[in-house]
Design a protein around this motif. Structure first.
Motif, PDB file in Angstrom:
ATOM      1  N   GLY A  51      32.071   1.932  29.711  1.00  0.00           N
ATOM      2  CA  GLY A  51      32.178   2.890  30.803  1.00  0.00           C
ATOM      3  C   GLY A  51      30.966   3.785  30.973  1.00  0.00           C
ATOM      4  N   TYR A  52      31.069   4.640  31.964  1.00  0.00           N
ATOM      5  CA  TYR A  52      30.027   5.593  32.314  1.00  0.00           C
ATOM      6  C   TYR A  52      30.657   6.981  32.421  1.00  0.00           C
ATOM      7  CZ  TYR A  52      27.280   1.540  33.758  1.00  0.00           C
ATOM      8  OH  TYR A  52      26.610   0.353  33.777  1.00  0.00           O
ATOM      9  N   ASP A  53      29.870   8.006  32.118  1.00  0.00           N
ATOM     10  CA  ASP A  53      30.332   9.365  32.326  1.00  0.00           C
ATOM     11  C   ASP A  53      30.228   9.691  33.809  1.00  0.00           C
ATOM     12  OD1 ASP A  53      30.884   9.895  29.638  1.00  0.00           O
ATOM     13  OD2 ASP A  53      28.809  10.461  29.248  1.00  0.00           O
ATOM     14  N   ALA A  54      31.294  10.242  34.353  1.00  0.00           N
ATOM     15  CA  ALA A  54      31.318  10.644  35.765  1.00  0.00           C
ATOM     16  C   ALA A  54      31.640  12.132  35.844  1.00  0.00           C
ATOM     17  CB  ALA A  54      32.365   9.833  36.527  1.00  0.00           C
ATOM     18  N   LEU A  55      31.044  12.788  36.826  1.00  0.00           N
ATOM     19  CA  LEU A  55      31.294  14.204  37.053  1.00  0.00           C
ATOM     20  C   LEU A  55      31.851  14.394  38.454  1.00  0.00           C
ATOM     21  CD1 LEU A  55      28.389  13.988  35.356  1.00  0.00           C
ATOM     22  CD2 LEU A  55      28.701  16.436  35.404  1.00  0.00           C
ATOM     23  N   TRP A  56      32.820  15.282  38.571  1.00  0.00           N
ATOM     24  CA  TRP A  56      33.410  15.596  39.869  1.00  0.00           C
ATOM     25  C   TRP A  56      33.714  17.086  39.924  1.00  0.00           C
ATOM     26  CZ3 TRP A  56      39.087  16.233  40.708  1.00  0.00           C
ATOM     27  CH2 TRP A  56      39.380  16.529  42.049  1.00  0.00           C
ATOM     28  N   THR A  57      33.206  17.723  40.966  1.00  0.00           N
ATOM     29  CA  THR A  57      33.556  19.112  41.255  1.00  0.00           C
ATOM     30  C   THR A  57      34.416  19.089  42.506  1.00  0.00           C
ATOM     31  OG1 THR A  57      31.439  19.885  40.358  1.00  0.00           O
ATOM     32  CG2 THR A  57      32.697  21.431  41.734  1.00  0.00           C
ATOM     33  N   PRO A  58      35.676  19.502  42.419  1.00  0.00           N
ATOM     34  CA  PRO A  58      36.556  19.459  43.599  1.00  0.00           C
ATOM     35  C   PRO A  58      35.939  20.195  44.783  1.00  0.00           C
ATOM     36  CG  PRO A  58      37.808  19.990  41.621  1.00  0.00           C
ATOM     37  CD  PRO A  58      36.357  20.033  41.234  1.00  0.00           C
ATOM     38  N   SER A  59      36.078  19.601  45.969  1.00  0.00           N
ATOM     39  CA  SER A  59      35.528  20.216  47.184  1.00  0.00           C
ATOM     40  C   SER A  59      36.190  21.552  47.486  1.00  0.00           C
ATOM     41  CB  SER A  59      35.678  19.265  48.375  1.00  0.00           C
ATOM     42  OG  SER A  59      37.041  18.992  48.623  1.00  0.00           O
ATOM     43  N   ASN A  82      39.160  14.231  52.440  1.00  0.00           N
ATOM     44  CA  ASN A  82      38.184  15.237  52.046  1.00  0.00           C
ATOM     45  C   ASN A  82      36.933  14.548  51.510  1.00  0.00           C
ATOM     46  OD1 ASN A  82      39.780  17.540  52.626  1.00  0.00           O
ATOM     47  ND2 ASN A  82      40.945  17.151  50.771  1.00  0.00           N
ATOM     48  N   ASN A  83      35.793  15.171  51.718  1.00  0.00           N
ATOM     49  CA  ASN A  83      34.533  14.641  51.194  1.00  0.00           C
ATOM     50  C   ASN A  83      34.387  15.056  49.739  1.00  0.00           C
ATOM     51  OD1 ASN A  83      33.596  13.383  53.543  1.00  0.00           O
ATOM     52  ND2 ASN A  83      32.849  15.334  54.344  1.00  0.00           N
ATOM     53  N   GLU A  84      34.664  14.133  48.851  1.00  0.00           N
ATOM     54  CA  GLU A  84      34.563  14.400  47.423  1.00  0.00           C
ATOM     55  C   GLU A  84      33.332  13.693  46.876  1.00  0.00           C
ATOM     56  OE1 GLU A  84      36.227  16.611  45.957  1.00  0.00           O
ATOM     57  OE2 GLU A  84      37.904  16.876  47.338  1.00  0.00           O
ATOM     58  N   MET A  85      32.520  14.425  46.145  1.00  0.00           N
ATOM     59  CA  MET A  85      31.289  13.905  45.580  1.00  0.00           C
ATOM     60  C   MET A  85      31.498  13.628  44.099  1.00  0.00           C
ATOM     61  SD  MET A  85      28.121  13.276  46.596  1.00  0.00           S
ATOM     62  CE  MET A  85      28.017  14.314  48.035  1.00  0.00           C
ATOM     63  N   VAL A  86      31.096  12.433  43.677  1.00  0.00           N
ATOM     64  CA  VAL A  86      31.164  12.026  42.274  1.00  0.00           C
ATOM     65  C   VAL A  86      29.750  11.639  41.844  1.00  0.00           C
ATOM     66  CG1 VAL A  86      32.135  10.342  40.665  1.00  0.00           C
ATOM     67  CG2 VAL A  86      33.529  11.190  42.555  1.00  0.00           C
ATOM     68  N   ILE A  87      29.372  12.043  40.648  1.00  0.00           N
ATOM     69  CA  ILE A  87      28.052  11.711  40.123  1.00  0.00           C
ATOM     70  C   ILE A  87      28.226  10.793  38.922  1.00  0.00           C
ATOM     71  CG2 ILE A  87      25.919  12.608  39.099  1.00  0.00           C
ATOM     72  CD1 ILE A  87      26.527  15.246  40.617  1.00  0.00           C
ATOM     73  N   ILE A  88      27.562   9.628  38.988  1.00  0.00           N
ATOM     74  CA  ILE A  88      27.575   8.653  37.895  1.00  0.00           C
ATOM     75  C   ILE A  88      26.131   8.237  37.652  1.00  0.00           C
ATOM     76  CG2 ILE A  88      28.392   6.392  37.120  1.00  0.00           C
ATOM     77  CD1 ILE A  88      30.750   6.722  39.090  1.00  0.00           C
ATOM     78  N   SER A  89      25.679   8.360  36.418  1.00  0.00           N
ATOM     79  CA  SER A  89      24.297   8.007  36.049  1.00  0.00           C
ATOM     80  C   SER A  89      23.278   8.711  36.939  1.00  0.00           C
ATOM     81  CB  SER A  89      24.090   6.489  36.097  1.00  0.00           C
ATOM     82  OG  SER A  89      24.923   5.846  35.170  1.00  0.00           O
ATOM     83  N   ASP A  90      23.499   9.988  37.185  1.00  0.00           N
ATOM     84  CA  ASP A  90      22.602  10.827  37.990  1.00  0.00           C
ATOM     85  C   ASP A  90      22.489  10.388  39.447  1.00  0.00           C
ATOM     86  OD1 ASP A  90      21.994  12.539  35.838  1.00  0.00           O
ATOM     87  OD2 ASP A  90      20.450  11.151  35.130  1.00  0.00           O
ATOM     88  N   ILE A  91      23.419   9.581  39.922  1.00  0.00           N
ATOM     89  CA  ILE A  91      23.449   9.162  41.329  1.00  0.00           C
ATOM     90  C   ILE A  91      24.702   9.731  41.969  1.00  0.00           C
ATOM     91  CG2 ILE A  91      23.557   7.186  42.906  1.00  0.00           C
ATOM     92  CD1 ILE A  91      22.070   5.569  40.758  1.00  0.00           C
TER      93      ILE A  91
END
Length: 112
Positions: free
Chosen positions: A20-28, A79-88
């Motif tokens: 797997g990969y680490d993912a980051l999510w900040t709720p909109s 809703n527009n939710e942004m997720v970051i995986i591998s700095d993308i």
């Protein structure tokens, strides 16, 4: 929880930790940034199954229910939710729950 639930969670943890990969999510809607380990698939070419399989070529992440509480509901509410995986950065545009009711798939669109 029954025996199958525990085995399912253990098996998914082994696969996610290994591949797997680490993912980051900040709720909109605001709040703290959440981090979870996810399975990530970023296909490089379309499978020749049919034209109806368009989502098959989209990046997607898969995670266990509870790892990103509220993400699936927010995506389903458009809703527009942004997720970051591998700095993308990716925008989540569609989400679904697998038949087991515990595994969530979120389809992503890479931001330019």
């Amino acid at each position: 929880m029954n025996l199958f639930d525990g085995l399912q969670r253990a098996a998914q943890n082994v696969v996610t930790n290994a591949m797997g990969y680490d993912a980051l999510w900040t709720p909109s809607t605001g709040g703290e940034t959440l981090t979870a380990r996810v399975l990530f698939n970023k296909p490089t070419q379309k499978e020749n199954v049919s034209d109806d399989d368009y989502l098959a070529i989209r990046p997607r992440m898969e995670y266990f229910s509870g790892d990103f509480p509220g993400l699936l509901d927010s995506v389903r509410d458009n809703n527009n939710e942004m997720v970051i995986i591998s700095d993308i950065s990716y925008v989540a545009f569609r989400g679904e729950m697998k038949f087991d009711g515990k595994t969530i798939i979120i389809y992503l669109e890479q931001q330019q």
